[in-house]
Every structure is written in C-alpha cells, then in structure tokens.
Scaffold this motif. Structure first.
Motif, PDB file in Angstrom:
ATOM      1  N   UNK A 125       0.822  -1.215   0.000  1.00 48.43           N
ATOM      2  CA  UNK A 125       0.000   0.000   0.000  1.00 48.43           C
ATOM      3  C   UNK A 125       0.852   1.260   0.000  1.00 48.43           C
ATOM      4  N   UNK A 126       2.175   1.059   0.014  1.00 47.43           N
ATOM      5  CA  UNK A 126       3.147   2.165   0.029  1.00 47.43           C
ATOM      6  C   UNK A 126       2.975   3.096   1.217  1.00 47.43           C
ATOM      7  N   UNK A 127       2.577   2.535   2.351  1.00 48.09           N
ATOM      8  CA  UNK A 127       2.481   3.348   3.570  1.00 48.09           C
ATOM      9  C   UNK A 127       3.894   3.607   4.091  1.00 48.09           C
ATOM     10  N   UNK A 128       4.130   4.832   4.521  1.00 46.13           N
ATOM     11  CA  UNK A 128       5.441   5.253   5.026  1.00 46.13           C
ATOM     12  C   UNK A 128       5.376   5.170   6.564  1.00 46.13           C
ATOM     13  N   UNK A 129       6.149   4.258   7.168  1.00 46.18           N
ATOM     14  CA  UNK A 129       6.058   4.053   8.617  1.00 46.18           C
ATOM     15  C   UNK A 129       7.326   4.575   9.287  1.00 46.18           C
ATOM     16  N   UNK A 130       7.149   5.430  10.291  1.00 41.78           N
ATOM     17  CA  UNK A 130       8.313   5.986  11.007  1.00 41.78           C
ATOM     18  C   UNK A 130       8.244   5.658  12.496  1.00 41.78           C
ATOM     19  N   UNK A 131       9.341   5.161  13.027  1.00 45.56           N
ATOM     20  CA  UNK A 131       9.428   4.894  14.467  1.00 45.56           C
ATOM     21  C   UNK A 131      10.233   6.010  15.139  1.00 45.56           C
ATOM     22  N   UNK A 132      10.420   5.908  16.453  1.00 49.85           N
ATOM     23  CA  UNK A 132      11.163   6.912  17.240  1.00 49.85           C
ATOM     24  C   UNK A 132      10.607   8.315  17.018  1.00 49.85           C
ATOM     25  N   UNK A 133       9.325   8.424  16.725  1.00 48.63           N
ATOM     26  CA  UNK A 133       8.762   9.729  16.379  1.00 48.63           C
ATOM     27  C   UNK A 133       7.899  10.250  17.536  1.00 48.63           C
ATOM     28  N   UNK A 134       8.418  11.244  18.236  1.00 49.80           N
ATOM     29  CA  UNK A 134       7.670  11.849  19.368  1.00 49.80           C
ATOM     30  C   UNK A 134       6.766  12.934  18.812  1.00 49.80           C
ATOM     31  N   UNK A 135       5.503  12.850  19.124  1.00 50.64           N
ATOM     32  CA  UNK A 135       4.567  13.881  18.660  1.00 50.64           C
ATOM     33  C   UNK A 135       4.588  15.032  19.663  1.00 50.64           C
ATOM     34  N   UNK A 136       4.842  16.237  19.167  1.00 49.86           N
ATOM     35  CA  UNK A 136       4.961  17.389  20.066  1.00 49.86           C
ATOM     36  C   UNK A 136       3.679  18.200  20.127  1.00 49.86           C
ATOM     37  N   UNK A 137       3.009  18.342  18.991  1.00 49.05           N
ATOM     38  CA  UNK A 137       1.773  19.147  18.986  1.00 49.05           C
ATOM     39  C   UNK A 137       0.941  18.807  17.758  1.00 49.05           C
ATOM     40  N   UNK A 138      -0.366  18.995  17.909  1.00 49.73           N
ATOM     41  CA  UNK A 138      -1.299  18.831  16.775  1.00 49.73           C
ATOM     42  C   UNK A 138      -2.097  20.122  16.684  1.00 49.73           C
ATOM     43  N   UNK A 139      -2.142  20.682  15.475  1.00 51.14           N
ATOM     44  CA  UNK A 139      -2.917  21.921  15.315  1.00 51.14           C
ATOM     45  C   UNK A 139      -3.818  21.783  14.104  1.00 51.14           C
ATOM     46  N   UNK A 140      -4.961  22.471  14.145  1.00 56.83           N
ATOM     47  CA  UNK A 140      -5.815  22.481  12.948  1.00 56.83           C
ATOM     48  C   UNK A 140      -5.296  23.568  12.012  1.00 56.83           C
ATOM     49  N   UNK A 141      -5.515  23.350  10.694  1.00 52.68           N
ATOM     50  CA  UNK A 141      -5.099  24.370   9.713  1.00 52.68           C
ATOM     51  C   UNK A 141      -6.327  25.183   9.334  1.00 52.68           C
ATOM     52  N   UNK A 145      -7.865  20.374   7.677  1.00 54.44           N
ATOM     53  CA  UNK A 145      -6.758  19.457   7.933  1.00 54.44           C
ATOM     54  C   UNK A 145      -5.969  19.847   9.173  1.00 54.44           C
ATOM     55  N   UNK A 146      -4.789  19.241   9.305  1.00 56.12           N
ATOM     56  CA  UNK A 146      -4.015  19.368  10.553  1.00 56.12           C
ATOM     57  C   UNK A 146      -2.531  19.531  10.228  1.00 56.12           C
ATOM     58  N   UNK A 147      -1.808  20.103  11.198  1.00 54.35           N
ATOM     59  CA  UNK A 147      -0.346  19.973  11.135  1.00 54.35           C
ATOM     60  C   UNK A 147       0.095  19.217  12.387  1.00 54.35           C
ATOM     61  N   UNK A 148       0.982  18.275  12.168  1.00 52.68           N
ATOM     62  CA  UNK A 148       1.497  17.472  13.274  1.00 52.68           C
ATOM     63  C   UNK A 148       2.978  17.806  13.419  1.00 52.68           C
ATOM     64  N   UNK A 149       3.355  18.311  14.613  1.00 49.15           N
ATOM     65  CA  UNK A 149       4.780  18.604  14.853  1.00 49.15           C
ATOM     66  C   UNK A 149       5.375  17.448  15.645  1.00 49.15           C
ATOM     67  N   UNK A 150       6.563  17.055  15.226  1.00 53.65           N
ATOM     68  CA  UNK A 150       7.219  15.942  15.914  1.00 53.65           C
ATOM     69  C   UNK A 150       8.706  16.217  16.029  1.00 53.65           C
TER      70      UNK A 150
END
Ligand code: FDA
Length: 397
Positions: A125-141, A145-150
């Motif tokens: 399915x060509x999903x891009x999977x990332x580990x070691x990723x700390x989510x810092x903040x989620x904001x609406x645009x 939609x959203x922006x996810x800071x990590x």
C-alpha cells in the motif's frame, strides 16, 4: 533516517494493530499514508500477544463480546470487516494457524507472522512508517486538515487518525496520548480502568490458598449479571486464569464474585448418592476425587468441616453443596495496568461516527482501536476490534 514529507493525505499516530490495518486499507485506496510511532519498533503488542502466538481473532466474534457505554456502537464496523475477512488475509499469506479453544485462532508459529503479514501489506500500500517519532503538537489548519509537529519535523495532512491504544503495559510504550488528543478537541472520555486483569486477594486468603499456587480449576464465575466458564488459576498475589481475566472487566472495586467450583455437577444429588454408596467415606476424600486432593484439603481445613458422609445430615449436605456452587469472594483489587491486557473506557463512542470512527466535533479526526471505549472479551476479540475499526476509518480517510 530520511526527512519527513511536508504533506501526507493521511497521518496515523500509532503503528499497532489498528493503525497498521488503517494504513493498509487507506493505502489500497491510493491515499498517501504516513504512520508515526514513538516506539523503537512497530506492533509490540502484537508480538507479545497470545503468549507469543497472537490470538489474532475469534471465529465467533460478535457485538455481544464487547463492553462499551453504547453496546450498539461496535456493530457497524464489526459487520463490515469480520473475522472471516481477517482469516482470509491470514490464509492468503500462508500464515499457519489453529483453533485453540472457544473459536480462538492462534498462530502455529509466532506472532511475528501476523506482524510480517501486516507490514508486507503496508509495503504494498506504500504506507510510510516511522518509528522513534515523538509527537509534540497537533494543530488544525485554517484551510482544513491538521499539522502534526514531531521531533522529526512538521507534516500537514487532511485526515488524522489516532491509534495510540490504551494504558495497559506502560513498559511496552502505552501512553495516554490518545485521550489527551480527544480532550484537546473537546471530546468526552469514559473513565478508564484496567480490564482482563488478575485479581489480588487479602492476606488471609493468600495464606489459605498458598498450597494451591500454580494450580488451575475449571469453574464458572459470575459478577454483575455476567458469567464465564473457564479455568481459574491460583497465583502468589491472588487469582487469575481466563475465567478471572474475563470477569475482571465486569468487576467494580468492592464487588463480590461468585464462583461455582463444580459447574458440571449437581453436588447435593452426588453427595446423597455417595452417602448411600460409601457412607463411611470422608467428605474431604469425595471432594478430592471431584477436584484435587490439595484443593479439598485447603477447603476442608478452612471453610468446610469434613466428616464421614453418614455423619452429615441431608440439610448439612445441601448447605455444603450450595456453598461450593456459589462461593463468594471479594477481591482486594486488580493487578492494575502493569499486567492488564486492555483498558476499559476511553474516547466516548457517542463522540464518534460508528461507520467511520470520525469525531463528530472535528472533521478529519478519527479514533480507532483500544483508545475508543470498546473493549472485547479475552480470546481474540480485541484484535478483531482493532482490525475492524482500523478498516472502517481506512475506507474513508
Ligand atoms: P496498540 O497498543 O496495539 O498500538 C498502539 C501504538 O501506538 C503502539 O505501537 C504505541 O507505541 C503507539 N503509541 C502510543 N502512544 C504514542 C505516542 N504518544 N506517540 C506515538 N505513538 C504512540 N488481544 C487479542 O485480541 N488477542 C491476544 O492474544 C491478545 N494478547 C494480549 C497480550 C498482552 C500481554 C496484552 C497487553 C494485550 C493483548 N491483547 C490481545 C490486546 C491487544 O494487544 C490490544 O487490544 C491491541 O493491541 C490494541 O490495538 P491498538 O492498535 O489500538 O493499540
């Protein structure tokens, strides 16, 4: 480690059972999917599940096997991605499996087979999977939609799926992150408590049961109008085993549970018959033949006076039978999230669409898997909910 993209159609936070199924489903529809997980590897609970053999579904899964403040909520998702759909995927990948008991399907080899299968599908399915990723903040645009800071950068997305699971086994990376996101967006939560968890007992019971530690008995257990017929296991801290884990999800602190030690038998009739046939035999000997010698010793030492059967009146035999068919015990507590298989409660299902798992108050935000207030029985039901809810969201994100 390559840089995160600046935009993805879908971001899924949590690469566990629900998140991976959602990634597969959305990716198959041609959506660009990014999966972010803070752990050092994905699917840790899949790997540790089912004693290392992953009880990946149950042949008899149906809505009645789930607890939720709204028991109707799970029906739609469970009916659109059933156990047979998942079994189909397992068979297609040639993963060997077997039924252990009560419709519970386990891998013949290792849980890794299920994780490898999901990751192969994610790859397709060509999903891009990332580990070691700390989510810092989620904001609406502003434009939707959203922006996810990590810690690996900032990514924008149209759809955001929260698949971060529950609170059980914190050492495996469990966090309350999903609940924080729900609160951030004004969604209500149902109280969270450990489910499918052993009970601890007070010291006086522990002392009496000490000779039985490590042994199991087939029982029927009841609490709050729910009952289960499976094994009970005596432990150093109290009682466990499938029957106890199941009933723990229906137990509230202070509740008494009722154990039928001999669910197969009308004990009074049997004791009357034994009194006629073996009048001089001690009650302890008869109970030892029905259960185990040790069990009978413990119970006759502490709770039931053993005498030759011909010295026990009909009334006394009836009393003994009633007691063993409806043995009352009040657990001190549960072992808590340290050993619980699941978290009861979570994101209030009335805040979500039962068809898509989208938050009614926030377009484009989805909650799937254990973070939602839907909890299955022991026996593959929790993974089936993860697959079904992940699929439901994956079809629309
Ligand atoms: P899951 O917990 O699988 O995944 C959540 C993911 O989110 C994890 O990868 C985690 O690292 C990540 N995450 C958490 N917080 C984050 C954050 N702040 N930022 C980024 N990522 C974050 N069920 C069953 O049906 N059959 C079985 O055999 C078993 N056996 C079993 C054994 C044991 C020991 C346990 C503890 C549990 C089970 N279960 C089970 C239950 C089953 O494992 C559970 O219900 C599912 O894994 C839930 O799937 P989710 O995808 O919702 O969460």
């Amino acid at each position: 480690m390559s840089q995160l993209p600046t935009h993805s159609d879908v971001i899924i936070i949590g690469a566990g059972a629900a998140g991976l199924m959602c990634a597969i489903t959305a990716g198959r529809r041609g959506r660009k999917v990014l999966v972010l997980d803070h752990a050092n590897k994905v699917g840790k609970k899949i790997l540790m599940s089912g004693g290392g053999r992953c009880n990946f579904t149950n042949m008899y899964a149906e809505p009645g096997n789930y607890l939720s403040a709204n028991p109707h909520f799970c029906k739609s998702a469970l009916s659109r991605y059933t156990q047979w759909d998942f079994i189909g995927m397992v068979a297609e990948h040639g993963v060997p499996y077997h039924e252990k008991t009560l419709g519970q399907l386990f891998c013949d080899n290792k849980s890794q087979d299920i994780l490898d299968m999901l990751l192969r599908e994610c790859d397709k399915s060509e999903a891009d999977i990332r580990t070691h990723c700390e989510i810092l903040a989620i904001k609406t645009k502003e434009d939707g939609g959203f922006t996810v800071s990590s810690n690996q950068g900032e990514v924008a997305c149209n759809s955001l799926v929260i698949a971060t699971g529950g609170l059980s086994i914190p050492t495996m990376g469990a966090t309350g992150f999903g609940y924080q996101v729900a609160t951030q967006f004004g969604l209500s939560l149902k109280p969270r408590t450990p489910g499918l968890v052993p009970f601890t007992l007070g010291q006086s019971h522990l002392d009496k049961f000490a000779p039985l530690v490590g042994s199991a008995v087939d029982i029927n257990v009841e609490c709050n109008n729910q009952s289960f017929r499976e094994a009970l296991l005596f432990t150093h801290r109290g009682i466990s085993g499938p029957a106890i884990l199941q009933i723990s999800s229906y137990w509230q602190p202070g509740d008494t549970i009722t154990i039928n030690w001999l669910p197969n038998l009308q004990l009074n009739d049997f004791l009357e018959q034994m009194k006629r046939e073996r009048p001089k035999t001690e009650l302890r000997t008869i109970l030892g033949e029905l259960l185990t010698k040790k069990w009978a010793q413990v119970f006759c030492e502490h709770w039931i006076e053993s005498k030759p059967l011909n010295q026990l009146s009909g009334q006394e035999l009836q009393k003994i039978a009633d007691r063993l068919h409806a043995w009352q015990i009040t657990p001190a507590a549960t072992e808590g999230y340290r050993t619980a298989e699941v978290t009861l409660g979570g994101v209030d299902v009335n805040e979500l669409s039962s068809k898509t798992m989208e938050a009614k108050k926030q377009m484009g935000l989805y909650f799937i898997g254990e973070v939602v207030d839907v909890t299955g029985w022991l026996g593959g039901f929790n993974f089936q909910w993860a697959w079904a809810s992940g699929y439901a969201a994956g079809e629309v994100v």
